[in-house]
Design a protein around this motif. Structure first.
Motif, PDB file in Angstrom:
ATOM      1  N   THR A 340       0.830  -1.198   0.000  1.00 51.20           N
ATOM      2  CA  THR A 340       0.000   0.000   0.000  1.00 51.20           C
ATOM      3  C   THR A 340       0.866   1.250   0.000  1.00 51.20           C
ATOM      4  OG1 THR A 340      -0.149   0.149   2.423  1.00 51.20           O
ATOM      5  CG2 THR A 340      -1.781  -1.234   1.294  1.00 51.20           C
ATOM      6  N   ALA A 341       0.271   2.335  -0.466  1.00 53.90           N
ATOM      7  CA  ALA A 341       1.014   3.596  -0.593  1.00 53.90           C
ATOM      8  C   ALA A 341       1.056   4.341   0.740  1.00 53.90           C
ATOM      9  CB  ALA A 341       0.369   4.458  -1.666  1.00 53.90           C
ATOM     10  N   ASN A 344      -1.577   4.907   6.131  1.00 58.98           N
ATOM     11  CA  ASN A 344      -3.007   5.182   6.088  1.00 58.98           C
ATOM     12  C   ASN A 344      -3.675   4.464   4.927  1.00 58.98           C
ATOM     13  OD1 ASN A 344      -5.332   7.560   5.179  1.00 58.98           O
ATOM     14  ND2 ASN A 344      -5.333   6.719   7.253  1.00 58.98           N
ATOM     15  N   ALA A 345      -2.959   4.291   3.822  1.00 56.82           N
ATOM     16  CA  ALA A 345      -3.504   3.524   2.701  1.00 56.82           C
ATOM     17  C   ALA A 345      -3.740   2.077   3.131  1.00 56.82           C
ATOM     18  CB  ALA A 345      -2.550   3.581   1.510  1.00 56.82           C
ATOM     19  N   ARG A 348      -6.930   2.078   5.139  1.00 58.75           N
ATOM     20  CA  ARG A 348      -8.112   2.283   4.297  1.00 58.75           C
ATOM     21  C   ARG A 348      -8.411   1.055   3.440  1.00 58.75           C
ATOM     22  NH1 ARG A 348      -7.503   8.254   1.776  1.00 58.75           N
ATOM     23  NH2 ARG A 348      -9.519   7.683   0.852  1.00 58.75           N
ATOM     24  N   ARG A 525       0.075  13.367   8.539  1.00 61.71           N
ATOM     25  CA  ARG A 525      -0.902  13.479   7.457  1.00 61.71           C
ATOM     26  C   ARG A 525      -1.995  14.516   7.749  1.00 61.71           C
ATOM     27  NH1 ARG A 525      -3.426   8.407   9.565  1.00 61.71           N
ATOM     28  NH2 ARG A 525      -5.656   8.820   9.744  1.00 61.71           N
ATOM     29  N   ASP A 653      -3.530   2.093  -3.697  1.00 61.84           N
ATOM     30  CA  ASP A 653      -3.330   3.513  -3.450  1.00 61.84           C
ATOM     31  C   ASP A 653      -4.704   4.175  -3.533  1.00 61.84           C
ATOM     32  OD1 ASP A 653      -2.737   6.187  -3.359  1.00 61.84           O
ATOM     33  OD2 ASP A 653      -1.058   6.075  -4.765  1.00 61.84           O
ATOM     34  N   PRO A 654      -5.239   4.650  -2.394  1.00 62.65           N
ATOM     35  CA  PRO A 654      -6.591   5.235  -2.418  1.00 62.65           C
ATOM     36  C   PRO A 654      -6.711   6.442  -3.334  1.00 62.65           C
ATOM     37  CG  PRO A 654      -5.470   5.701  -0.329  1.00 62.65           C
ATOM     38  CD  PRO A 654      -4.630   4.713  -1.058  1.00 62.65           C
ATOM     39  N   ARG A 655      -5.591   7.062  -3.690  1.00 67.48           N
ATOM     40  CA  ARG A 655      -5.651   8.219  -4.589  1.00 67.48           C
ATOM     41  C   ARG A 655      -6.049   7.817  -6.004  1.00 67.48           C
ATOM     42  NH1 ARG A 655       0.302  10.286  -3.117  1.00 67.48           N
ATOM     43  NH2 ARG A 655       0.556   8.037  -3.434  1.00 67.48           N
ATOM     44  N   ASN A 656      -5.894   6.511  -6.313  1.00 66.03           N
ATOM     45  CA  ASN A 656      -6.231   6.037  -7.655  1.00 66.03           C
ATOM     46  C   ASN A 656      -7.639   5.467  -7.731  1.00 66.03           C
ATOM     47  OD1 ASN A 656      -3.627   6.707  -8.440  1.00 66.03           O
ATOM     48  ND2 ASN A 656      -2.830   4.648  -8.005  1.00 66.03           N
TER      49      ASN A 656
END
Length: 657
Positions: A340-341, A344-345, A348, A525, A653-656
């Motif tokens: 994970t990235a 926190n990723a 999540r 963060r 990666d939750p950003r993706n």
């Protein structure tokens, strides 16, 4: 309840063991005389095998009173004897069963005079032991401020570990409390005087029970021979968790007949910190010539894809009994290895997967998140609270309720909530020579200034208090000078200020300092301090257990967060193993010690074998480690032994999303 139908009985009414047991279990249960080592792989029916062995011996005409069943909990031995009675009849309840310590107490009550207690003895519990140690500690006065003596609980722990690990007190201090090495001579004097006082008052502490039984058997041949004749068959559960003294006691009791059966799994020996010595099970055949070794490898818990991974994880172990777990059950998806990235990723990802499984009907209580160290779950706890998933945390402390974390947060709270009386009182009473009344006066003076926390810098205080407050004033001034978004920097200033207080108040301050460093990593963060503090004060779970999971006490549908040590012996449908990152699992400290590294290999094996249907192993990438000032990014070295085609490797990666 065990009820045998007619198809499970022989024509003469006896138990049809062949029908009820698999071939390896049957071989162990029907074994004759002599030493027997049963290597019971995870989920292979260890308890079932011991239960049927008791019933078999009694059914074969062995007098129940001549059978000794030793376990590590009274509940475990009672449950096995209860099941054996349901299999056969009430004669099985007459088998001598119990823990090593309860057995030692019973024997010493009969022979106390032979070891110097003609009027008997009194067993003191841990609290009494600590109180006695504290009385002795006070006789030595307070050591100089640069080298304080450990507190009573720490001293009791040091003494107990030296006994159970069969190591010198000096070695225990150097290994576990190196910051007390300058006080080792004084600590030894306290230990010696502690032994003298116990002897004078006819006290035995918990560890003394084993030490004195061992001494009785070694020094009094007639007693040993009498007991060896009394117990014709000896059985020991969880033999991999015995310490050196317990293994010696078993040998002394079993000689000369050596009708001793021990059951355990070297791959699940994970309690070295309590004194357990996995070499006891490795060396058993050397201790008992002619030992028969039987391996229970058929697993009744996990699907084969999970077992394939667990077999690969333990295969490189330096010392082991080779075995290959298998199951007759088909199907199952590949266990997942998820990079994970960031931390926190990772949290999540787990929350997302739990939500998905819950929507498919899987109860939360069938899911567990396991970790090597308690602080590994801190960030996850925040995300679970945010998502509204109830959980119970087992083994270790709850993040937001631990004293040192609350201390740090209190220093941050007064910066944005200047009227927070409780936080001010907590902060002020950490300052030397400031008690409740002084804290109240100072708080009221600061409040009168109307300048928030910086009011402390200009408040009119009694002169005698000023010198003790200078460091706190410097901290508040430095924090006030930072820009509002510098959340992690504020935390770093508090840590620098708080470390001397931490070192003075807690003997285990190195561990607690690592917890605070983990808190700083979470703070990084956040861009607003009040957002961070709001997350810290979310409604906490109201159920937790200290040493292990009391499964029968949990009635609500809650997710389980647990240290791996507390999860041993339990199972869940779905298991997440988090922080499988080199430098964290295994830790940097264990990498320098071959034995410690091997124990951590066994630890990840135990974690993986808790899963029935689904297994996820996760690790965050690009993690900055403050202790070593390096970036951690490699998955746990233990995963190198697992072929890639045995796992579903992913990146999250939750950003993706």
């Amino acid at each position: 309840m065990i009820e045998l139908g007619t198809n499970q009985r022989l024509p003469d009414g006896g138990i049809d063991y062949r029908r009820m047991l698999n071939p390896a279990q049957y071989e162990a249960v029907t074994f004759g005389k002599g030493p027997l080592l049963v290597i019971a792989g995870a989920g292979s029916g260890k308890t079932r095998t011991l239960t049927y062995r008791v019933a078999r011996l009694v059914e074969a005409g062995v007098a129940p009173q001549t059978i000794l069943l030793l376990s590590f909990t009274r509940k475990a031995s009672q449950e096995m004897l209860r099941r054996a009675s349901l299999l056969l009849d009430q004669r099985c309840q007459e088998v001598a069963g119990g823990t090593f310590h309860s057995f030692a107490n019973a024997i010493l009550r009969r022979y106390a005079g032979k070891i110097g207690f003609p009027q008997g003895f009194t067993i003191i519990d841990r609290a009494d032991s600590e109180d006695l140690i504290n009385l002795i500690r006070k006789e030595f006065g307070s050591a100089d401020e640069g080298h304080p003596l450990p507190r009573k609980a720490t001293l009791a722990s040091l003494f107990s570990r030296a006994v159970n690990k069969n190591e010198s007190l000096e070695d225990i201090i150097y290994e576990e409390y190196p910051h007390f090495s300058a006080q080792k001579d004084l600590i030894r004097q306290i230990w010696q005087l502690y032994g003298t006082r116990k002897q004078e008052h006819h006290f035995l502490d918990y560890d003394d029970l084993l030490v004195c039984l061992h001494r009785l058997l070694k020094e009094h041949e007639e007693v040993r021979e009498r007991l060896a004749l009394q117990y014709e068959y000896i059985m020991v559960d969880e033999y991999q968790d015995t310490n050196r003294i317990q293994a010696d006691i078993v040998s002394l009791l079993a000689s000369p007949r050596n009708n001793v059966m021990v059951v355990g799994d070297d791959a699940q020996s994970i309690y070295a910190f309590r004194g357990a010595n996995y070499k006891n099970i490795i060396d058993f055949p050397n201790r008992f010539a002619g030992t028969r070794i039987i391996k229970l490898e058929e697993n009744y818990r996990s699907l084969q894809p999970i077992l394939d991974v667990t077999n690969a994880l333990i295969a490189p172990a330096a010392e082991k009994y080779s075995k290959c777990l298998f199951t007759q059950r088909g199907g199952g998806s590949l266990p997942a290895l998820v990079a994970t990235a960031g931390e926190n990723a990772q949290s999540r990802f787990i929350v997302r997967e739990i939500a998905r499984m819950r929507s498919q009907g899987l109860p939360l209580q069938r899911i567990a998140v396991l970790f090597r160290a308690s602080f590994h779950s801190f960030d996850l706890e925040l995300e679970l609270n945010r998502a509204g998933f109830p959980f119970v945390k087992v083994g270790g402390f709850k993040f937001s309720e631990s004293a040192h974390i609350k201390d740090v947060i209190a220093h941050l709270k007064i910066m944005i909530a200047p009227r927070d009386r409780l936080s001010w009182y907590r902060v002020l009473q950490l300052v030397k020579k400031i008690g409740p009344q002084s804290a109240q006066r100072i708080f009221e003076a600061v409040l009168a200034e109307g300048k928030g926390a910086t009011g402390l810098l200009t408040a009119k205080l009694k002169s005698k208090s000023k010198p003790e407050l200078e460091r706190l004033k410097e901290l508040i001034a430095a924090m006030d000078a930072l820009p509002p978004h510098a959340v992690a920097q504020q935390g770093a200033l508090v840590l620098k200020y708080y470390l001397p207080i931490l070192q003075e108040q807690y003997d285990d301050h190195p561990r607690r300092a690592r917890d605070i460093e983990q808190l700083l990593a979470i703070m990084e963060r956040y861009e607003r301090l009040d957002d961070f503090l709001s997350d810290m004060t979310l409604e906490p779970p109201n159920t937790s257990f200290g040493e292990g999971l009391a499964a029968d006490a949990i009635t609500e549908d809650r997710l389980t967060l647990s240290t791996i040590h507390s999860a041993k012996g339990l199972e869940w449908d779905t298991v997440f193993i988090i922080w499988a990152l080199d430098g964290r699992f295994p830790s940097y400290q264990s990498m320098e010690k071959p034995d410690a590294l091997e124990e951590e290999r066994r630890l990840i094996y135990v974690a993986a074998t808790r899963a029935q249907h689904h297994l996820f192993i996760t690790y965050p990438q690009e993690i900055y480690d403050r202790a070593t000032q390096s970036v951690l990014y490699e998955p746990s070295r233990f995963l190198e032994a697992v072929p890639q085609d045995l796992m579903d490797c992913r990146f999250f990666d939750p950003r993706n999303m």
